[in-house]
Design a protein around this motif. Structure first.
Motif, PDB file in Angstrom:
ATOM      1  N   VAL A 285       0.858  -1.191   0.000  1.00  0.00           N
ATOM      2  CA  VAL A 285       0.000   0.000   0.000  1.00  0.00           C
ATOM      3  C   VAL A 285       0.890   1.236   0.000  1.00  0.00           C
ATOM      4  O   VAL A 285       1.775   1.370   0.846  1.00  0.00           O
ATOM      5  N   THR A 286       0.660   2.124  -0.944  1.00  0.00           N
ATOM      6  CA  THR A 286       1.416   3.367  -1.038  1.00  0.00           C
ATOM      7  C   THR A 286       0.703   4.443  -0.227  1.00  0.00           C
ATOM      8  O   THR A 286      -0.497   4.664  -0.403  1.00  0.00           O
ATOM      9  N   ILE A 287       1.435   5.103   0.662  1.00  0.00           N
ATOM     10  CA  ILE A 287       0.877   6.162   1.498  1.00  0.00           C
ATOM     11  C   ILE A 287       1.128   7.509   0.828  1.00  0.00           C
ATOM     12  O   ILE A 287       2.256   7.833   0.460  1.00  0.00           O
ATOM     13  N   HIS A 288       0.061   8.280   0.665  1.00  0.00           N
ATOM     14  CA  HIS A 288       0.159   9.587   0.014  1.00  0.00           C
ATOM     15  C   HIS A 288      -0.193  10.692   1.002  1.00  0.00           C
ATOM     16  O   HIS A 288      -1.019  10.501   1.899  1.00  0.00           O
ATOM     17  N   THR A 289       0.414  11.846   0.815  1.00  0.00           N
ATOM     18  CA  THR A 289       0.036  13.031   1.573  1.00  0.00           C
ATOM     19  C   THR A 289      -0.298  14.143   0.593  1.00  0.00           C
ATOM     20  O   THR A 289      -0.178  13.976  -0.620  1.00  0.00           O
ATOM     21  N   LEU A 290      -0.740  15.262   1.109  1.00  0.00           N
ATOM     22  CA  LEU A 290      -1.137  16.398   0.271  1.00  0.00           C
ATOM     23  C   LEU A 290      -0.125  17.520   0.416  1.00  0.00           C
ATOM     24  O   LEU A 290       0.255  17.873   1.537  1.00  0.00           O
ATOM     25  N   LYS A 291       0.288  18.087  -0.723  1.00  0.00           N
ATOM     26  CA  LYS A 291       1.282  19.165  -0.707  1.00  0.00           C
ATOM     27  C   LYS A 291       0.896  20.251  -1.707  1.00  0.00           C
ATOM     28  O   LYS A 291       1.562  20.448  -2.728  1.00  0.00           O
ATOM     29  N   PRO A 292      -0.189  20.974  -1.452  1.00  0.00           N
ATOM     30  CA  PRO A 292      -0.558  22.064  -2.356  1.00  0.00           C
ATOM     31  C   PRO A 292       0.496  23.162  -2.362  1.00  0.00           C
ATOM     32  O   PRO A 292       1.038  23.522  -1.317  1.00  0.00           O
ATOM     33  N   ALA A 293       0.786  23.696  -3.524  1.00  0.00           N
ATOM     34  CA  ALA A 293       1.868  24.679  -3.664  1.00  0.00           C
ATOM     35  C   ALA A 293       1.578  25.982  -2.934  1.00  0.00           C
ATOM     36  O   ALA A 293       2.494  26.727  -2.603  1.00  0.00           O
ATOM     37  N   VAL A 294       0.331  26.280  -2.639  1.00  0.00           N
ATOM     38  CA  VAL A 294      -0.052  27.565  -2.073  1.00  0.00           C
ATOM     39  C   VAL A 294       0.548  27.807  -0.696  1.00  0.00           C
ATOM     40  O   VAL A 294       0.707  28.947  -0.273  1.00  0.00           O
ATOM     41  N   LEU A 295       0.921  26.763   0.040  1.00  0.00           N
ATOM     42  CA  LEU A 295       1.367  26.943   1.409  1.00  0.00           C
ATOM     43  C   LEU A 295       2.670  27.729   1.516  1.00  0.00           C
ATOM     44  O   LEU A 295       3.027  28.192   2.587  1.00  0.00           O
ATOM     45  N   ALA A 296       3.393  27.890   0.398  1.00  0.00           N
ATOM     46  CA  ALA A 296       4.637  28.657   0.438  1.00  0.00           C
ATOM     47  C   ALA A 296       4.379  30.158   0.373  1.00  0.00           C
ATOM     48  O   ALA A 296       5.271  30.957   0.595  1.00  0.00           O
ATOM     49  N   ALA A 297       3.143  30.546   0.072  1.00  0.00           N
ATOM     50  CA  ALA A 297       2.820  31.964  -0.099  1.00  0.00           C
ATOM     51  C   ALA A 297       2.713  32.666   1.247  1.00  0.00           C
ATOM     52  O   ALA A 297       2.384  32.077   2.261  1.00  0.00           O
ATOM     53  N   ALA A 298       3.008  33.960   1.251  1.00  0.00           N
ATOM     54  CA  ALA A 298       2.877  34.779   2.461  1.00  0.00           C
ATOM     55  C   ALA A 298       2.385  36.153   2.055  1.00  0.00           C
ATOM     56  O   ALA A 298       2.727  36.657   0.981  1.00  0.00           O
ATOM     57  N   ASN A 299       1.564  36.754   2.890  1.00  0.00           N
ATOM     58  CA  ASN A 299       0.994  38.062   2.609  1.00  0.00           C
ATOM     59  C   ASN A 299       1.638  39.082   3.544  1.00  0.00           C
ATOM     60  O   ASN A 299       1.647  38.909   4.764  1.00  0.00           O
ATOM     61  N   SER A 300       2.170  40.151   2.960  1.00  0.00           N
ATOM     62  CA  SER A 300       2.864  41.172   3.741  1.00  0.00           C
ATOM     63  C   SER A 300       1.948  42.313   4.171  1.00  0.00           C
ATOM     64  O   SER A 300       2.419  43.324   4.685  1.00  0.00           O
ATOM     65  N   ALA A 301       0.634  42.157   3.949  1.00  0.00           N
ATOM     66  CA  ALA A 301      -0.302  43.213   4.317  1.00  0.00           C
ATOM     67  C   ALA A 301      -0.356  43.371   5.838  1.00  0.00           C
ATOM     68  O   ALA A 301       0.170  42.560   6.597  1.00  0.00           O
ATOM     69  N   GLU A 302      -1.026  44.438   6.261  1.00  0.00           N
ATOM     70  CA  GLU A 302      -1.104  44.756   7.692  1.00  0.00           C
ATOM     71  C   GLU A 302      -1.754  43.619   8.477  1.00  0.00           C
ATOM     72  O   GLU A 302      -2.710  42.997   8.024  1.00  0.00           O
ATOM     73  N   LYS A 303      -1.231  43.357   9.657  1.00  0.00           N
ATOM     74  CA  LYS A 303      -1.755  42.292  10.513  1.00  0.00           C
ATOM     75  C   LYS A 303      -3.069  42.726  11.156  1.00  0.00           C
ATOM     76  O   LYS A 303      -3.289  43.893  11.437  1.00  0.00           O
TER      77      LYS A 303
END
Length: 202
Positions: A12-30
């Protein structure tokens, strides 16, 4: 004999999820408010690590030699939390029930997380209902349904995982932006009510 039977069992092959969006960051005001993230709800089908396939409407099957590293509900919840943290605008984010102070709570119900085989091809269908609740008032202040069908290159488990990653790369930024906007709208409304109450009672 028992050893030979075990040796013949397909791995059985175990898979996980790795969407590319998680590397993004927003520099707008907190933002000034804090967010709690409740555990994701969903049907019993999504409470297992099996990768679901819908060959016909209303009929579910699974990939026989492939599964997720955890349940779909857990994986989506963890990714939603990570996406909000990577965005960076909400500094105070914590899982619900940890005893930390929060102004609003994000609640997700995962309604679709399966591969669908249709005459138009193979697609990953991902959908959830999102709600924001005011914690102190215990009421829903915003709701929205998020959904996408992302084409898969083929019908293999690997193709399915890639399609799920692409679907989540579309939906997670939408969810993050919606949470920030609707959470801020609720916060602004609360501040305005407080200001009006102070003006009426000098």
């Amino acid at each position: 004999g028992g050893c030979s039977l075990l040796a013949e069992k397909p791995p059985v092959t175990i898979h996980t999820l790795k969407p590319a969006v998680l590397a993004a960051a927003n520099s707008a005001e907190k933002v000034e408010w804090q967010l709690a993230v409740d555990r994701v709800r969903g049907s019993e089908l999504l409470e297992t690590p099996r990768i679901l396939v819908m060959p016909e409407p209303g009929e579910f099957q699974v990939y026989p030699q492939a599964q997720w590293s955890d349940t779909a509900l857990y994986l989506v919840g963890a990714l939603a939390m990570r996406a909000l943290q990577h965005d960076g605008r909400i500094l105070g984010i914590s899982p619900s029930g940890e005893g930390l102070s929060a102004d609003v709570e994000l609640r997700l119900e995962l309604t679709d997380f399966q591969i669908e085989l249709t005459s138009e091809g193979t697609h990953a269908h991902v959908a959830w209902q999102a709600s924001l609740a005011a914690v102190t008032q215990n009421r829903i202040v915003a709701t929205r349904h998020f959904s996408t069908r992302t084409p898969a290159a083929g019908q293999s488990a690997k193709d399915a995982v890639t399609a799920f990653d692409t679907a989540l790369s579309q939906l997670l930024p939408q969810l993050t932006e919606w949470v920030v906007q609707r959470g801020q709208a609720h916060w602004d409304a609360q501040l305005e009510r407080g200001s009006n109450a102070s003006d009426e009672n000098p």
